[in-house]
Write a protein that holds these residues in place. Structure first.
Motif, short mmCIF file in Angstrom:
data_model
loop_
_atom_site.label_atom_id
_atom_site.label_comp_id
_atom_site.label_asym_id
_atom_site.label_seq_id
_atom_site.Cartn_x
_atom_site.Cartn_y
_atom_site.Cartn_z
N GLY A 198 0.80 -1.21 0.00
CA GLY A 198 0.00 0.00 0.00
C GLY A 198 0.84 1.26 0.00
O GLY A 198 2.07 1.23 0.01
N LYS A 241 -6.29 9.88 -9.31
CA LYS A 241 -6.65 10.09 -7.92
C LYS A 241 -6.27 11.50 -7.50
O LYS A 241 -5.18 11.98 -7.80
CB LYS A 241 -5.93 9.09 -7.01
N SER A 278 -6.14 2.22 3.48
CA SER A 278 -5.76 3.25 2.50
C SER A 278 -6.58 3.18 1.22
O SER A 278 -6.61 4.14 0.46
CB SER A 278 -4.27 3.11 2.16
N SER A 279 -7.24 2.05 0.98
CA SER A 279 -8.10 1.91 -0.21
C SER A 279 -9.55 2.26 0.08
O SER A 279 -10.44 1.94 -0.71
CB SER A 279 -8.02 0.48 -0.76
N GLN A 281 -11.49 0.99 2.31
CA GLN A 281 -12.27 -0.20 2.63
C GLN A 281 -12.32 -0.39 4.14
O GLN A 281 -11.31 -0.28 4.83
CB GLN A 281 -11.64 -1.43 1.98
#
Length: 439
Positions: A198, A241, A278-279, A281
């Motif tokens: 990540g 992003k 970090s995603s 989720q």
């Protein structure tokens, strides 16, 4: 070599420094570590018909340390590269991607309690430093990797003969801003910033408490790390992003226990992880581990262990090479399908003398979650290593590993037409001299 330090400039400079600030110790060290590797399916199952990779990487480090009244200083600079990576006439100013030179550590530790207080110690450590706790499963310096791992952090340390309590804090920014705290967690070159591939954390806080008993040790860890939120900007092509000032918060907490009774030793740990990664989720994961070892005599020991990580669990900033097979298939640089891991292993060690050590591990890997259309078994790995210490400054190490992989592993590692037999071998030369100068 010692005569050079006694008569040359490196002796004069610390001597002048210490003469101005009282008595102390100055240490100088160096490390040159080469690792020659044959990779034939290391990290992931190889494609059928591909040729092995063969190369030599080198770590070159220079270390300096000062230990004087209520103050310690540490400095490590290093250069990491592959032999032949640079042409002999390369212009390094215009090719920054080839620049392996960096500052690995630069820290100061200030003793806040009086030095005459022997039963307790309160200190402040600040700067670029390694964070190593317990068995390095969640927080470690990742020393196997040539570049290692370090953090820019502040650490408050309270220690007695029985108790250890540390509190740490880190806050990352890309540069000096005039306004705002937006952080881009993807470093140059798109290298992974943590164990499972990540991005880097924006901030991190942890509390670590350890208690020593007569023949055992129990520790507690509570760690929170924050990652910048983001949104997808579709007005540009390709879509990108865009990082925001607000953050996702993740936390990890648990216990680690280790002990020994006569020839029997053991370790056990349990951790829970929750929050948002970090995603973006939501996570609710766990890690359970246990290991039992018996020493038959001074030369031979053997043990058995088991690890379980749920699909949501990320082993943070540890040293996965130490635990989940030396071929680094799991939790090293890239995720493996978010299926979690079961690892059942046997470990043996033979030390016939003070200079030579040999070891062998056998791992049987399964996923923790079901794999659609396939079984959970991921494969079997055998690791064989040998180390010979020529002197206190010179050591040689060699190893060979073989991985019998399954179609399930190839599926979650996204390797089509994968081979079921994978190999890896290495030879390391580690030269690590140190000098202590008293003043």
């Amino acid at each position: 070599m010692k005569k050079w330090f006694q008569g040359g400039i490196p002796w004069i400079l610390p001597g002048l420094l210490l003469s101005q600030h009282g008595y102390g110790q100055f240490t100088l060290g160096a490390q040159l570590r080469t690792r020659t590797e044959l990779r034939d399916g290391q990290g992931a199952p190889k494609l059928q018909g591909t040729s092995p990779a063969f190369f030599t990487s080198q770590r070159t480090r220079l270390m300096a340390g000062l230990n004087t009244y209520r103050l310690k200083l540490g400095l490590t600079v290093q250069d990491i590269r592959v032999w032949g990576q640079d042409a002999s006439t390369i212009n390094r100013t215009t090719t920054p991607d080839n620049n392996g030179f960096m500052l690995h550590e630069a820290w100061a530790e200030v003793l806040l309690t009086d030095t005459v207080t022997k039963d307790r110690r309160l200190a402040l450590k600040i700067g670029r430093q390694e964070l190593v706790y317990d068995d390095s499963r969640l927080l470690g310096n990742l020393d196997w990797l040539q570049q290692g791992r370090r953090h820019d952090a502040l650490l408050v340390k309270y220690e007695t003969a029985v108790w250890t309590a540390h509190a740490g804090l880190a806050f990352n920014q890309n540069k000096e801003y005039a306004a705002g705290t937006v952080y881009n967690p993807v470093p140059p070159g798109n290298y992974p910033a943590n164990t499972n591939g990540g991005g880097a954390y924006k901030s991190l806080e942890f509390v670590y408490v350890s208690r020593k008993f007569r023949q055992s040790n129990l520790s507690f860890l509570l760690l929170a790390d924050q990652f910048p939120k983001f949104h997808i900007d579709s007005t540009v092509t390709p879509a990108q992003k865009k990082w925001e000032a607000s953050v996702h918060n993740r936390y990890t907490t648990g216990l680690y226990y280790t002990g020994q009774y006569n020839n029997l030793s053991w370790t056990a740990a349990a951790y829970y992880q929750g929050g948002t990664n970090s995603s973006a989720q939501d996570v609710s994961g766990s890690l359970l581990t246990g290991y039992l070892q018996y020493g038959f005599n001074r030369r031979v020991s053997a043990g058995a262990g088991a690890d379980f990580t749920s699909p949501d669990f990320d082993p943070l900033y540890g040293t996965p090479h130490k635990f989940w097979g030396y071929m680094d298939y799991f939790y090293v640089a890239s995720a493996f399908g978010n299926k979690g891991l079961q690892d059942y292993y046997l470990r043996g060690k033979w030390k016939p003398g003070s200079r030579f050590t040999a070891g062998a591990d056998v791992h049987e890997f399964f996923s923790a979650a079901a794999i659609a259309g396939n079984g959970k078994r991921l494969g079997t790995e055998v690791d064989i290593t040998a180390t010979y210490t020529l002197t206190s400054m010179i050591a040689f190490e060699a190893g060979y590993s073989h991985f019998w992989s399954t179609p399930s592993l190839a599926l979650i590692k996204q390797v089509n037409n994968a081979s079921g037999n994978n190999n890896w071998a290495y030879v390391t030369v580690n030269i690590h001299p140190e000098w202590l100068i008293n003043k």
